[in-house]
Write a protein that holds these residues in place. Structure first.
Motif, PDB file in Angstrom:
ATOM      1  N   UNK A  93      70.414  43.635 -24.704  1.00 22.72           N
ATOM      2  CA  UNK A  93      69.334  43.963 -25.647  1.00 22.72           C
ATOM      3  C   UNK A  93      69.810  44.921 -26.728  1.00 22.72           C
ATOM      4  N   UNK A  94      70.632  45.893 -26.347  1.00 16.20           N
ATOM      5  CA  UNK A  94      71.178  46.821 -27.339  1.00 16.20           C
ATOM      6  C   UNK A  94      72.078  46.082 -28.322  1.00 16.20           C
ATOM      7  N   UNK A  95      72.914  45.204 -27.813  1.00 14.62           N
ATOM      8  CA  UNK A  95      73.800  44.415 -28.683  1.00 14.62           C
ATOM      9  C   UNK A  95      72.997  43.616 -29.699  1.00 14.62           C
ATOM     10  N   UNK A  96      71.941  42.968 -29.227  1.00 17.36           N
ATOM     11  CA  UNK A  96      71.115  42.139 -30.108  1.00 17.36           C
ATOM     12  C   UNK A  96      70.423  42.984 -31.167  1.00 17.36           C
ATOM     13  N   UNK A  97      69.877  44.134 -30.762  1.00 15.85           N
ATOM     14  CA  UNK A  97      69.158  44.979 -31.713  1.00 15.85           C
ATOM     15  C   UNK A  97      70.092  45.571 -32.765  1.00 15.85           C
ATOM     16  N   UNK A  98      71.257  46.010 -32.349  1.00 11.12           N
ATOM     17  CA  UNK A  98      72.207  46.593 -33.303  1.00 11.12           C
ATOM     18  C   UNK A  98      72.657  45.550 -34.321  1.00 11.12           C
ATOM     19  N   UNK A  99      72.934  44.350 -33.857  1.00 12.63           N
ATOM     20  CA  UNK A  99      73.351  43.289 -34.780  1.00 12.63           C
ATOM     21  C   UNK A  99      72.249  42.965 -35.787  1.00 12.63           C
ATOM     22  N   UNK A 100      71.000  43.032 -35.326  1.00  6.98           N
ATOM     23  CA  UNK A 100      69.875  42.736 -36.210  1.00  6.98           C
ATOM     24  C   UNK A 100      69.651  43.853 -37.232  1.00  6.98           C
ATOM     25  N   UNK A 101      69.679  45.094 -36.760  1.00  8.02           N
ATOM     26  CA  UNK A 101      69.375  46.227 -37.635  1.00  8.02           C
ATOM     27  C   UNK A 101      70.497  46.500 -38.636  1.00  8.02           C
ATOM     28  N   UNK A 113      82.251  41.932 -32.862  1.00  8.78           N
ATOM     29  CA  UNK A 113      82.890  42.439 -31.657  1.00  8.78           C
ATOM     30  C   UNK A 113      81.881  42.957 -30.639  1.00  8.78           C
ATOM     31  N   UNK A 114      80.693  43.360 -31.145  1.00  8.79           N
ATOM     32  CA  UNK A 114      79.670  43.886 -30.244  1.00  8.79           C
ATOM     33  C   UNK A 114      79.210  42.764 -29.317  1.00  8.79           C
ATOM     34  N   UNK A 115      79.403  42.964 -28.056  1.00  3.35           N
ATOM     35  CA  UNK A 115      79.001  41.948 -27.083  1.00  3.35           C
ATOM     36  C   UNK A 115      80.123  41.020 -26.669  1.00  3.35           C
ATOM     37  N   UNK A 116      81.187  40.960 -27.465  1.00  2.00           N
ATOM     38  CA  UNK A 116      82.297  40.065 -27.127  1.00  2.00           C
ATOM     39  C   UNK A 116      83.193  40.687 -26.052  1.00  2.00           C
ATOM     40  N   UNK A 117      83.547  41.940 -26.292  1.00  2.00           N
ATOM     41  CA  UNK A 117      84.404  42.666 -25.354  1.00  2.00           C
ATOM     42  C   UNK A 117      83.781  44.026 -25.091  1.00  2.00           C
ATOM     43  N   UNK A 192      69.355  52.592 -22.203  1.00  2.00           N
ATOM     44  CA  UNK A 192      69.379  51.904 -23.498  1.00  2.00           C
ATOM     45  C   UNK A 192      69.984  52.798 -24.574  1.00  2.00           C
ATOM     46  N   UNK A 193      69.581  54.063 -24.587  1.00  2.00           N
ATOM     47  CA  UNK A 193      70.091  54.999 -25.592  1.00  2.00           C
ATOM     48  C   UNK A 193      71.579  55.257 -25.402  1.00  2.00           C
ATOM     49  N   UNK A 194      72.028  55.389 -24.162  1.00  2.00           N
ATOM     50  CA  UNK A 194      73.457  55.609 -23.888  1.00  2.00           C
ATOM     51  C   UNK A 194      74.303  54.472 -24.439  1.00  2.00           C
ATOM     52  N   UNK A 195      73.860  53.249 -24.172  1.00  2.00           N
ATOM     53  CA  UNK A 195      74.616  52.078 -24.627  1.00  2.00           C
ATOM     54  C   UNK A 195      74.583  51.968 -26.146  1.00  2.00           C
ATOM     55  N   UNK A 196      73.421  52.227 -26.736  1.00  2.00           N
ATOM     56  CA  UNK A 196      73.295  52.146 -28.198  1.00  2.00           C
ATOM     57  C   UNK A 196      74.174  53.175 -28.896  1.00  2.00           C
ATOM     58  N   UNK A 197      74.228  54.377 -28.364  1.00  2.12           N
ATOM     59  CA  UNK A 197      75.090  55.413 -28.943  1.00  2.12           C
ATOM     60  C   UNK A 197      76.552  54.977 -28.931  1.00  2.12           C
ATOM     61  N   UNK A 198      77.011  54.441 -27.811  1.00  3.42           N
ATOM     62  CA  UNK A 198      78.405  54.009 -27.734  1.00  3.42           C
ATOM     63  C   UNK A 198      78.686  52.816 -28.645  1.00  3.42           C
ATOM     64  N   UNK A 199      77.712  51.940 -28.800  1.00  2.00           N
ATOM     65  CA  UNK A 199      77.892  50.824 -29.733  1.00  2.00           C
ATOM     66  C   UNK A 199      78.008  51.331 -31.169  1.00  2.00           C
ATOM     67  N   UNK A 200      77.190  52.334 -31.521  1.00  2.00           N
ATOM     68  CA  UNK A 200      77.246  52.899 -32.874  1.00  2.00           C
ATOM     69  C   UNK A 200      78.596  53.580 -33.120  1.00  2.00           C
TER      70      UNK A 200
END
Length: 286
Positions: A93-101, A113-117, A192-200
């Motif tokens: 869900x975090x991957x999808x939201x980040x790609x959208x935003x 790359x988000x979600x691939x590896x 969710x926030x932990x994962x989103x922070x690391x994705x950012x």
């Protein structure tokens, strides 16, 4: 030019599912523990006549021991299965939201790359989140058992009524239901926030902005106050609107002194880190 994204909002559906599954388990556990009441009712006359307490080796203790083992195992098995699936769902869900935003922010292929590896650091975060969820869920049954066992023993030794024991079995169950609600809400937000922070961070985003959500009844004063645009994130006059470095989390709770005079240190962190915090963050790029 400063670019500010839309808020990264925590999805509601996983929290509702998490909560409802815990509710169903707890309700089944309460129903099972009610079986002790039948044994207790049948043993009341025997208990009243037996001043030596030799009844302690009877069906009541045996039944309680079996219930404790049964439900500890069931909650642990659920926790191990649920927690891994839950954290993986938060990742998707975090991957999808980040790609959208952030789809218009990057001309290169970083978003692909988000979600691939999954990088090693994020794997460690997910592993820690999974382990913590397992420990929280697994603790529900033993805590309930300890309370009910104590009530049963007090009723036997003190001659308590069946009505009182019944009320306590339900009261302790309601306490666990409230705790389950908090666990589901708190963990959904935190993971969710932990994962989103690391994705950012992975995307090279260096700054985030804190936004108060106005979604809680009793917001923390520091969280609801508007940032003046000048004070340091390490000592802000308010958090709402604060822009901070993603690697230097701001002050989110000031130091306090407990009733025993012991000082609780200040806490630095991110939105949702404190219990019942529903604040959100947005990405900032200069």
């Amino acid at each position: 030019m400063i670019r500010i994204s839309k808020p990264f909002t925590v999805p509601k559906a996983p929290e509702v599912l998490y909560r409802n599954e815990l509710y169903a388990l707890i309700k089944a556990m309460i129903k099972d523990y009610k079986s002790v009441l039948t044994i207790y009712k049948n043993k009341q006359d025997q208990i009243a006549m037996d001043a030596e307490g030799s009844w302690l080796t009877t069906d009541i203790i045996d039944k309680m021991d079996k219930l404790g083992s049964k439900w500890s195992k069931r909650f642990r098995e659920y926790a191990e299965k649920h927690s891994k699936n839950f954290v993986n769902k938060m990742l998707r869900m975090s991957n999808t939201q980040i790609k959208s935003i952030l789809k218009d922010w990057f001309a290169d292929k970083r978003l692909e790359l988000i979600g691939e590896v999954i990088p090693t650091e994020l794997k460690q975060v997910m592993k820690a989140d999974t382990a913590y969820n397992v420990s929280l869920i697994s603790s529900i049954a033993p805590q309930y058992h300890e309370r009910v066992f104590g009530s049963v023993m007090r009723s036997i030794t003190g001659g308590g009524s069946l009505k009182q024991l019944t009320m306590e079995i339900y009261r302790y169950g309601n306490m666990e239901m409230r705790r389950a609600k908090l666990i589901a809400l708190d963990q959904t937000r935190k993971v969710y926030s932990n994962i989103t922070l690391h994705n950012c961070q992975r995307l090279g985003i260096q700054k985030m902005q804190w936004l108060h959500s106005h979604a809680v009844r009793d917001p923390r004063p520091l969280h609801i106050r508007k940032w003046d645009g000048k004070s340091s994130p390490q000592n802000p006059n308010g958090l709402d609107g604060l822009i901070f470095d993603i690697n230097e989390p701001p002050l989110i709770q000031e130091a306090t002194v407990g009733r025993n005079g012991k000082v609780r240190p200040a806490i630095y962190g991110y939105p949702t880190q404190l219990p019942n915090c529903s604040c959100v963050m947005v990405a900032v790029m200069e």
